[in-house]
Design a protein around this motif. Structure first.
Motif, mmCIF file in Angstrom:
data_model
loop_
_atom_site.group_PDB
_atom_site.id
_atom_site.type_symbol
_atom_site.label_atom_id
_atom_site.label_comp_id
_atom_site.label_asym_id
_atom_site.label_seq_id
_atom_site.Cartn_x
_atom_site.Cartn_y
_atom_site.Cartn_z
ATOM 1 N N ASP A 155 -21.768 0.593 -24.494
ATOM 2 C CA ASP A 155 -20.533 0.985 -23.618
ATOM 3 C C ASP A 155 -20.463 0.426 -22.134
ATOM 4 O OD1 ASP A 155 -19.425 2.298 -26.099
ATOM 5 O OD2 ASP A 155 -20.437 4.011 -25.436
ATOM 6 N N PHE A 156 -19.377 0.077 -21.621
ATOM 7 C CA PHE A 156 -19.535 -0.779 -20.355
ATOM 8 C C PHE A 156 -18.640 0.425 -19.831
ATOM 9 C CE2 PHE A 156 -20.607 -4.319 -22.846
ATOM 10 C CZ PHE A 156 -21.725 -5.025 -22.173
ATOM 11 N N SER A 157 -19.191 0.678 -18.522
ATOM 12 C CA SER A 157 -18.152 1.533 -17.381
ATOM 13 C C SER A 157 -18.138 0.714 -16.293
ATOM 14 C CB SER A 157 -18.927 2.793 -17.079
ATOM 15 O OG SER A 157 -19.057 3.722 -18.094
ATOM 16 N N VAL A 186 -21.796 -0.576 -15.286
ATOM 17 C CA VAL A 186 -23.010 0.001 -16.015
ATOM 18 C C VAL A 186 -22.628 0.024 -17.536
ATOM 19 C CG1 VAL A 186 -24.400 2.168 -16.669
ATOM 20 C CG2 VAL A 186 -23.344 1.843 -14.269
ATOM 21 N N ALA A 187 -23.872 -0.774 -18.263
ATOM 22 C CA ALA A 187 -23.700 -0.950 -19.817
ATOM 23 C C ALA A 187 -24.908 -0.131 -20.183
ATOM 24 C CB ALA A 187 -23.816 -2.247 -20.051
ATOM 25 N N THR A 188 -24.437 0.913 -21.204
ATOM 26 C CA THR A 188 -25.720 1.728 -21.946
ATOM 27 C C THR A 188 -25.437 1.808 -23.323
ATOM 28 O OG1 THR A 188 -26.702 3.785 -21.643
ATOM 29 C CG2 THR A 188 -24.253 3.829 -21.464
ATOM 30 N N ASN A 189 -26.356 1.662 -23.924
ATOM 31 C CA ASN A 189 -26.359 1.952 -25.496
ATOM 32 C C ASN A 189 -27.303 3.085 -26.066
ATOM 33 O OD1 ASN A 189 -29.003 1.046 -25.342
ATOM 34 N ND2 ASN A 189 -28.865 -0.845 -26.794
ATOM 35 N N GLY A 190 -27.518 3.966 -25.116
ATOM 36 C CA GLY A 190 -28.217 5.259 -25.508
ATOM 37 C C GLY A 190 -29.712 5.265 -25.001
ATOM 38 N N TRP A 247 -15.602 0.726 -22.118
ATOM 39 C CA TRP A 247 -15.171 -0.194 -23.027
ATOM 40 C C TRP A 247 -16.565 -0.991 -23.847
ATOM 41 C CZ3 TRP A 247 -10.313 -2.372 -22.204
ATOM 42 C CH2 TRP A 247 -9.420 -1.908 -21.020
ATOM 43 N N GLN A 248 -16.135 -1.832 -24.809
ATOM 44 C CA GLN A 248 -17.082 -2.363 -25.416
ATOM 45 C C GLN A 248 -16.714 -3.908 -25.627
ATOM 46 O OE1 GLN A 248 -17.134 -1.297 -29.735
ATOM 47 N NE2 GLN A 248 -15.210 -0.394 -29.722
ATOM 48 N N ILE A 249 -17.743 -4.693 -25.823
ATOM 49 C CA ILE A 249 -17.441 -6.318 -26.113
ATOM 50 C C ILE A 249 -17.045 -6.260 -27.533
ATOM 51 C CG2 ILE A 249 -18.430 -8.702 -26.125
ATOM 52 C CD1 ILE A 249 -19.906 -7.805 -23.519
ATOM 53 N N THR A 250 -15.730 -6.734 -27.782
ATOM 54 C CA THR A 250 -15.540 -6.975 -29.213
ATOM 55 C C THR A 250 -15.755 -8.421 -29.626
ATOM 56 O OG1 THR A 250 -12.966 -7.011 -28.742
ATOM 57 C CG2 THR A 250 -14.102 -4.901 -29.511
ATOM 58 N N ASN A 251 -15.752 -9.424 -28.604
ATOM 59 C CA ASN A 251 -16.092 -10.964 -28.936
ATOM 60 C C ASN A 251 -16.774 -11.421 -27.601
ATOM 61 O OD1 ASN A 251 -15.497 -13.428 -30.081
ATOM 62 N ND2 ASN A 251 -13.842 -13.895 -28.756
ATOM 63 N N THR A 299 -27.417 -2.451 -15.062
ATOM 64 C CA THR A 299 -26.607 -2.122 -13.963
ATOM 65 C C THR A 299 -26.161 -3.379 -13.356
ATOM 66 O OG1 THR A 299 -27.470 0.121 -13.835
ATOM 67 C CG2 THR A 299 -26.113 -0.812 -12.038
ATOM 68 N N GLY A 300 -25.047 -3.529 -12.964
ATOM 69 C CA GLY A 300 -24.364 -4.700 -12.223
ATOM 70 C C GLY A 300 -23.343 -4.560 -11.477
ATOM 71 N N THR A 301 -22.708 -5.408 -11.065
ATOM 72 C CA THR A 301 -21.186 -5.266 -10.248
ATOM 73 C C THR A 301 -20.059 -5.935 -11.036
ATOM 74 O OG1 THR A 301 -21.720 -7.252 -8.837
ATOM 75 C CG2 THR A 301 -22.633 -5.271 -8.132
ATOM 76 N N TRP A 302 -19.026 -5.746 -10.684
ATOM 77 C CA TRP A 302 -17.833 -6.263 -11.098
ATOM 78 C C TRP A 302 -16.509 -6.404 -9.899
ATOM 79 C CZ3 TRP A 302 -12.857 -4.319 -11.880
ATOM 80 C CH2 TRP A 302 -12.702 -2.784 -11.398
#
Length: 161
Positions: A70-72, A80-84, A50-54, A89-92
């Motif tokens: 990109d958020f997994s 996990v959020a990665t941009n290359g 997923w990505q943040i669009t707003n 890393t966090g929790t949800w």
């Protein structure tokens, strides 16, 4: 005398059985039982990236702070959020709202909880909250948080890649 006693006992037993089989609500569940909806949201966000669009933080558009990420949302509760080149890393989690001083007037809403263990100066700290779900679909989830202190509104939207 015995007949009156047995009649009274039978009457009380009948009323007891009837009252235990009746429900005071129309849906047959407790008013805060959102388990099916929670499960559906979890399954949706665990699928793909997923990505943040707003991201609007108290009137300021800060979406660009998360461009390229990109958020997994993993089934083990890790986020996990990665941009290359950078990985955060966090929790949800998705839970019933049980906080009586939450920003919502509804007592049966669902919280979308995000936590990145980062310093206050990090952009990802702004995502840390128990967000209320405004809407969700298979490709989009809209979240809101209204600050209990000053009433400012934050908006966050994830869209599936």
């Amino acid at each position: 005398m015995k007949k009156a006693f047995y009649f009274g006992l039978l009457t009380m037993l009948s009323f007891s059985l009837m009252s235990s089989t009746c429900s005071s609500d129309d849906d047959g569940g407790s008013p805060n039982d959102n388990s099916q909806q929670i499960s559906q949201i979890e399954n949706t966000v665990e699928s793909g990236t997923w990505q943040i669009t707003n991201f609007n933080d108290s009137g300021q558009n800060e979406t660009s702070n998360f461009n390229g990420y990109d958020f997994s949302f993993n089934s083990d509760g890790s986020l996990v959020a990665t941009n290359g080149s950078n990985t955060m890393t966090g929790t949800w989690s998705v839970t019933n709202d049980s906080n009586s001083d939450d920003d919502s007037s509804s007592d049966d809403d669902i919280d979308f909880n995000i936590l990145f263990p980062v310093p206050d100066s990090n952009d990802f700290e702004d995502l840390n909250d128990d967000w209320d779900i405004v809407s969700s679909s298979s490709t989009r989830i809209d979240l809101i948080d209204i600050s209990g202190g000053n009433g400012e509104t934050d908006m966050l939207t994830f869209e599936k890649n």
